[in-house]
Write a protein that holds these residues in place. Structure first.
Motif, short mmCIF file in Angstrom:
data_model
loop_
_atom_site.label_atom_id
_atom_site.label_comp_id
_atom_site.label_asym_id
_atom_site.label_seq_id
_atom_site.Cartn_x
_atom_site.Cartn_y
_atom_site.Cartn_z
N HIS A 102 0.96 -1.37 0.08
CA HIS A 102 -0.10 -0.01 0.04
C HIS A 102 0.99 1.34 -0.15
O HIS A 102 0.22 2.24 0.24
CB HIS A 102 -0.92 -0.03 1.26
N VAL A 103 2.29 1.29 -0.35
CA VAL A 103 3.07 2.29 -0.40
C VAL A 103 2.90 2.67 -1.82
O VAL A 103 3.03 2.07 -3.05
CB VAL A 103 4.40 1.89 -0.17
N ASP A 104 2.39 4.29 -1.94
CA ASP A 104 2.23 4.48 -3.16
C ASP A 104 2.56 5.82 -3.38
O ASP A 104 1.91 7.08 -3.36
CB ASP A 104 0.65 4.29 -3.77
N GLY A 105 4.06 6.14 -3.80
CA GLY A 105 4.42 7.47 -3.93
C GLY A 105 5.44 7.86 -2.90
O GLY A 105 5.12 7.89 -1.58
N VAL A 106 6.86 7.87 -3.23
CA VAL A 106 7.90 8.37 -2.47
C VAL A 106 8.57 9.61 -2.89
O VAL A 106 8.97 9.65 -4.12
CB VAL A 106 8.73 7.47 -2.12
N VAL A 107 8.70 10.50 -1.90
CA VAL A 107 9.53 11.76 -2.29
C VAL A 107 10.60 12.16 -1.49
O VAL A 107 10.69 11.86 -0.23
CB VAL A 107 8.67 13.13 -2.45
N SER A 108 11.89 12.00 -2.08
CA SER A 108 13.10 12.38 -1.72
C SER A 108 14.15 13.07 -2.20
O SER A 108 13.86 12.86 -3.42
CB SER A 108 13.74 10.84 -1.08
N ILE A 109 15.37 13.16 -1.74
CA ILE A 109 16.33 13.80 -2.37
C ILE A 109 16.70 12.67 -3.63
O ILE A 109 17.69 13.29 -4.59
CB ILE A 109 17.50 14.17 -1.65
N ALA A 110 16.55 11.68 -3.65
CA ALA A 110 16.87 10.46 -4.55
C ALA A 110 15.84 10.63 -5.62
O ALA A 110 16.36 10.32 -6.82
CB ALA A 110 17.21 9.35 -3.86
N THR A 111 14.63 11.08 -5.36
CA THR A 111 13.85 11.01 -6.51
C THR A 111 13.56 12.22 -6.88
O THR A 111 13.14 12.53 -8.25
CB THR A 111 12.19 10.57 -6.03
N MET A 112 13.75 13.25 -6.27
CA MET A 112 13.72 14.76 -6.49
C MET A 112 14.70 15.66 -6.00
O MET A 112 14.46 16.22 -5.18
CB MET A 112 12.27 15.24 -5.93
N PRO A 113 15.71 15.59 -6.86
CA PRO A 113 16.92 16.38 -6.33
C PRO A 113 16.62 17.93 -6.37
O PRO A 113 17.29 18.37 -5.29
CB PRO A 113 18.18 15.82 -7.31
N GLN A 114 15.89 18.19 -7.05
CA GLN A 114 15.72 19.81 -7.12
C GLN A 114 14.87 20.28 -5.88
O GLN A 114 14.93 21.51 -5.76
CB GLN A 114 14.62 20.00 -8.37
N ALA A 115 14.30 19.06 -5.09
CA ALA A 115 13.66 19.60 -3.88
C ALA A 115 14.32 19.47 -2.68
O ALA A 115 13.89 19.62 -1.38
CB ALA A 115 12.38 18.73 -3.62
N ARG A 116 15.69 19.52 -3.03
CA ARG A 116 16.82 19.22 -1.80
C ARG A 116 16.68 20.56 -0.77
O ARG A 116 16.51 20.26 0.53
CB ARG A 116 18.09 19.24 -2.27
N ALA A 117 16.33 21.66 -1.24
CA ALA A 117 16.23 22.71 0.10
C ALA A 117 15.00 22.42 0.54
O ALA A 117 14.94 22.97 1.79
CB ALA A 117 16.20 24.17 -1.14
N THR A 118 13.94 21.99 0.19
CA THR A 118 12.77 21.63 1.12
C THR A 118 13.09 20.47 2.00
O THR A 118 12.64 20.28 3.14
CB THR A 118 11.67 21.43 0.25
N LEU A 119 13.64 19.45 1.53
CA LEU A 119 13.74 18.22 2.05
C LEU A 119 14.90 17.90 2.98
O LEU A 119 14.98 16.89 3.82
CB LEU A 119 13.80 17.01 1.18
N VAL A 120 15.90 18.58 3.05
CA VAL A 120 16.91 18.99 3.80
C VAL A 120 17.01 19.93 4.74
O VAL A 120 16.77 21.05 4.22
CB VAL A 120 18.18 18.82 2.93
N SER A 121 17.28 19.99 5.84
CA SER A 121 17.22 20.96 6.88
C SER A 121 18.25 22.19 6.59
O SER A 121 19.32 21.53 5.93
CB SER A 121 17.42 20.45 8.34
#
Length: 709
Positions: free
Chosen positions: A107-126
């Motif tokens: 039932h896992v459907d959708g993962v967002v991390s710096i591995a899947t979205m490097p452009q979101a690093r500023a949001t995903l990393v403190s």
């Protein structure tokens, strides 16, 4: 009516055996035909949006327009106090691969991390580089589904706790819900064992007769079996809802109220048996004298619980029916099974007691109290009111708290995860506010709204708008710089709604998310508290007027019970929030305390007032008050200790809200027992005089003894 009930359960040995047999048969058969309570029980860990609220509309539009928002979010926190290095980023990549690959949990459907979205690093990393988030969506399951808990467990097995300096935790709404279910698994058994042992010990002390102590417990067991079975069947059919907190409260409510009702009846049976050698006649007489008071007491509790159906907050509205069902079963069992069982045993039930009834007399504890009340009612009334009023001032320190994480007691994975997030990210990162803009050109419209809300004090960040595949809705996440469940955040959410709507007068702007949901629930709680309080007051006064056939006495009884409620809440806030350092008090602690303290406190008022009216017929007004207080003081004290003790067992439960609720109930019931019923009510009755029974005249016409005024 009571002649019919008496003839049913206590006319002969055969009828008593038949009544006992029917109840035992029902308790054995009905649970086999119904699902178990665990199969239908909800977790109670999340707040549903209030129907018709903006947060509900925002949730529905979000799920409709953005498929990636369909599930319950889990937040995996990866933390290294020395900064995320290559090893930490390798862990993030490993977890991401496991949760997106073919072997991922179903039932896992959708993962967002710096591995899947490097452009979101500023949001995903403190900002300090020590902590990263992996956002995981669990779809297709409700958080009360056992498969949901199993999915969270599988994700935690994949992530592991971390190695070396890297720490990994799972939090977010999914983690909180799963942890709540897990901590309640063993808590229910602990609660049941503690409650049974406590009630058994108190009953042995009160009755000093082993058989008589066991009979109320048998009655509670039968009522609990039938309540759980019928309640589970109704929940499976979608008629009612049952969560973990409701099930816990049901346990203590049935043991407390059930043993109280049995105590009221059995103590009067002992009185009657001392003068009536025929045990069947003695039981019929006992039922005729206290049956009405017991039925009125239980009926008041049932009606009070059903007033929750007037609530608009879903978790509040769903709280009452299951508990009302339990009290109704307990009344039926208490007025049929218990008297039938005791009648079958007769005097043997009181073994090894030699004397069945001893008039307490003026030299007993309650005899001395009654004499003191008769001599100085004005002084004792003032002292009681001043004491209760002083305790009630603690309510001024009340702080509402809607943070589900802070409600959990003890260490959990989700708690630790939140701590790590709060240390590295703005506190609002755990539960961002979601702004939805619906317009012909949602992108530019969302930018206008974003520009307006960036100027609101306390808004840390507004993410870039994302337009839905449908092309008519844009989504923005707004992160606050403080606790998203705190009062400032909720007030800011109300301001944000106003500013956003003014910025786009020609479009539709909906503000949702956890802060918005908490805001709408808090407003709903305030509305529900007022509506339920008024409805309860009307119903209780109506019941008391019908029972006592008076107008003044019911108002006195209700007012004194309300005063004890405020005093109990004041002591609770002082103990756990002002001095105890807890984050605050869940709004529903106030509402549930209102329901139970007023409804159960009225039970003792009903017993005392009914006995006063009965004794007046023989002794006159003032002497009738003294005799009634002397003869019921011990019964009410025993009942109050049992009920206070059973509710105090809730303090063993793993939620601060249940801790505070159990504490408030215990304090309030003890105040009811010793101050309200022991001092304030009889003092006020004596001060008002026979006019308390207006417009009906009750008792002898002899003038009452003089009292100090």
């Amino acid at each position: 009516m009571w002649q019919v009930v008496g003839n049913l359960v206590a006319r002969s040995r055969l009828r008593a055996l038949l009544v006992v047999g029917v109840w035992v048969l029902l308790a054995g058969v009905v649970p086999q035909l119904a699902p178990t309570l665990d199969e239908v029980k909800q977790d109670g860990g999340t707040n549903q949006p209030v129907p018709g609220s903006q947060s509900e509309a925002a949730r529905d539009l979000l799920q409709q327009s953005f498929p990636d928002e369909q599930g319950v979010p889990a937040i995996i926190v990866v933390h290294d106090p020395d900064g995320l290095d290559a090893a930490a980023e390798a862990e993030i990549a490993r977890i991401t691969d496991a949760l997106t690959g073919p072997e991922r949990p179903a039932h896992v459907d959708g993962v967002v991390s710096i591995a899947t979205m490097p452009q979101a690093r500023a949001t995903l990393v403190s900002p300090d580089g020590t902590t990263a988030m992996i956002l995981v969506s669990i779809t297709g399951l409700g958080s009360n589904d056992e498969r949901f808990v199993e999915t969270v467990r599988q994700i935690r097995e994949i992530t592991g706790p971390g190695t070396g300096d890297v720490e990994i935790r799972l939090t977010g709404p999914a983690g909180i819900a799963a942890d709540t279910v897990e901590i309640f698994r063993n808590a229910d058994l602990v609660l049941l064992v503690f409650t049974v042992l406590l009630v058994l010990v108190i009953l042995l002390v009160v009755y000093r007769a082993p058989l008589l102590a066991l009979i109320p417990l048998l009655g509670v067991g039968i009522a609990m079996q039938l309540t759980n079975a019928v309640g589970a069947a109704l929940a499976k059919a979608g008629v009612i809802a049952i969560d973990s907190q409701t099930a816990s409260i049901m346990t203590v409510l049935l043991f407390g109220a059930g043993t109280d009702y049995a105590l009221f009846l059995l103590m009067r049976f002992r009185e009657e048996l001392a003068v009536e050698p025929d045990r069947y006649a003695a039981m019929r007489s006992a039922l005729s004298r206290v049956g009405g008071a017991i039925l009125s007491s239980g009926g008041t509790v049932v009606l009070a619980l059903l007033t929750l159906l007037l609530a608009v907050v879903p978790t509040t509205r769903e709280f009452g029916p299951f508990l009302a069902l339990g009290v109704a079963f307990m009344l039926l069992v208490g007025l049929t099974f218990v008297p039938a069982m005791v009648t079958l045993l007769g005097r043997a039930a009181f073994w090894p007691m030699k004397r069945l009834q001893r008039d307490p007399g003026e030299r007993s504890f309650w005899g001395r109290i009654a004499t003191a009340v008769g001599r100085r009612p004005a002084m004792l009334a003032v002292v009681s009111v001043v004491l209760l009023g002083a305790l009630a001032t603690g309510v001024l320190g009340y702080r509402p708290n809607a943070n589900l994480i802070s409600d959990l007691r003890g260490e959990t994975d989700s708690q630790r995860g939140q701590e790590l997030l709060e240390q590295a990210f703005p506190p609002g990162e755990l539960a961002p506010t979601v702004v939805l803009v619906q317009a012909a050109e949602p992108g530019p419209a969302a930018e206008v709204v974003a520009q307006a809300i960036r100027g609101i004090d306390g808004v840390d960040r507004v993410d870039a708008p994302v337009v839905a595949p449908s092309g008519d809705v844009a989504r923005m996440r707004v992160v606050y710089d403080d606790d998203p469940y705190g009062t400032p955040a909720l007030e800011r959410t109300a301001q944000l709604r106003e500013v956003a709507s003014q910025a786009l007068p020609d479009g539709t702007v909906l503000v949702g998310g956890e802060s918005a949901n908490a805001l709408d629930n808090r407003r709903g709680d305030i509305r529900d508290f007022a509506v339920v309080a008024v409805a309860m007051a009307v119903l209780i006064v109506a019941v008391l007027v019908l029972l006592l056939r008076a107008l003044v006495a019911p108002l006195i009884l209700l007012a004194t019970t309300a005063l004890s409620l405020l005093a109990a809440l004041g002591v609770t806030v002082l103990t756990w929030v002002t001095f105890g350092g807890q984050a605050g008090t869940n709004n529903r602690v106030l509402l549930y305390s209102l329901i139970f303290l007023v409804a159960l406190g009225i039970d003792y008022n009903i017993l005392l007032a009914s006995r006063i009216r009965e004794e007046m017929a023989t002794h006159g007004f003032a002497e009738g008050v003294r005799v009634a207080l002397t003869r019921t003081g011990g019964v009410i004290t025993s009942a109050g200790l049992i009920l206070a003790g059973t509710f105090a067992v809730l303090m063993t439960q793993p939620l601060n809200s249940l801790l505070q609720f159990g504490f408030a109930m215990a304090v309030g019931l003890l105040l009811d027992t010793f101050v309200i019923r022991g001092l304030l009510v009889p003092s006020l009755f004596l001060l008002v005089g026979p006019r308390v029974w207006f417009p009906r005249r009750v008792g002898r016409s002899a003038a009452p003894a003089a009292v100090e005024r």
